[in-house]
Design a protein around this motif. Sequence first.
Motif, mmCIF file in Angstrom:
data_model
loop_
_atom_site.group_PDB
_atom_site.id
_atom_site.type_symbol
_atom_site.label_atom_id
_atom_site.label_comp_id
_atom_site.label_asym_id
_atom_site.label_seq_id
_atom_site.Cartn_x
_atom_site.Cartn_y
_atom_site.Cartn_z
ATOM 1 N N THR A 1 64.938 -20.681 -9.773
ATOM 2 C CA THR A 1 66.145 -19.932 -9.380
ATOM 3 C C THR A 1 65.897 -18.428 -9.459
ATOM 4 N N ASN A 2 66.858 -17.688 -8.933
ATOM 5 C CA ASN A 2 66.978 -16.262 -9.222
ATOM 6 C C ASN A 2 67.646 -16.137 -10.583
ATOM 7 N N GLU B 1 71.561 -18.065 -13.990
ATOM 8 C CA GLU B 1 70.539 -18.639 -13.098
ATOM 9 C C GLU B 1 71.198 -19.464 -12.000
ATOM 10 N N TRP B 2 72.403 -19.964 -12.266
ATOM 11 C CA TRP B 2 73.099 -20.765 -11.260
ATOM 12 C C TRP B 2 73.919 -19.851 -10.360
ATOM 13 N N HIS C 1 74.093 -18.910 -6.264
ATOM 14 C CA HIS C 1 73.578 -19.365 -4.955
ATOM 15 C C HIS C 1 74.420 -18.863 -3.791
#
Length: 191
Positions: free
Chosen positions: A15-16, A34-35, A37
């Motif tokens: 992830t980013n 991290e979640w 999107h």
Amino acid sequence: MHLAWNDRRTRQFITNVGLITSNGPNGSDIMAAEWTHHISYSPSLIAINVRGRNTTAENIQSSREFGVNLAAADQNIVCSVAGRYSGKETDKISLLKEAGLAVFYAAKSINVLMVQDAAMNAECKLMKQQELGDHIMFVGEVVEISADENIKPLIYHNGRYRQIGEDIPKPSADTLVPIEKLAEKYNRPRG
Ligand SMILES: Cc1cc2nc3c(=O)[nH]c(=O)nc-3n(C[C@H](O)[C@H](O)[C@H](O)COP(=O)(O)O)c2cc1C
């Protein structure tokens, strides 16, 4: 089924790290998510999944807006600080400023601070929120966005920060010819 936090089987996601900025009853805040999107182009929507007890969740529920700043490869310490302390107990924005770790600027269309030199900055107005399992998904409609393609985003994998490595080439036309033949063979009959 239920999986424990950090179950090794969930560590294969890449992830980013979103640096989520917000403002509300708890003051200005920043957290690492991290979640984070991009989930729709038109309208442009970004979803973040945040624990309900987090300061960020309370801020967004009250102000109905948030900033999404995708961490740059050299903003790893900012991510760790934003992810370590609770905004209810610690003014992380002032801490990061005084430590010389991050510079903030005022967003254009929302009343939130944004992180300078991030890989991407998006200002979001809350469109929808939904409790999903042990997190709340906040979906924001993007009202302003900017990105510097020279700034590489930080990668998060297996609990570690990484940076973008070598390209892996896409398959050449030669490789695809036999595949296309096979695809014709396996085309589903049209009914
Ligand atoms: C790299 C990293 C990624 C994280 N991703 C998330 C996430 O996606 N969702 C979440 O709720 N917490 C995530 N966390 C934990 C929060 O950032 C942490 O609970 C933070 O203290 C919340 O801050 P707040 O209470 O000021 O909102 C992450 C932490 C780190 C270090």
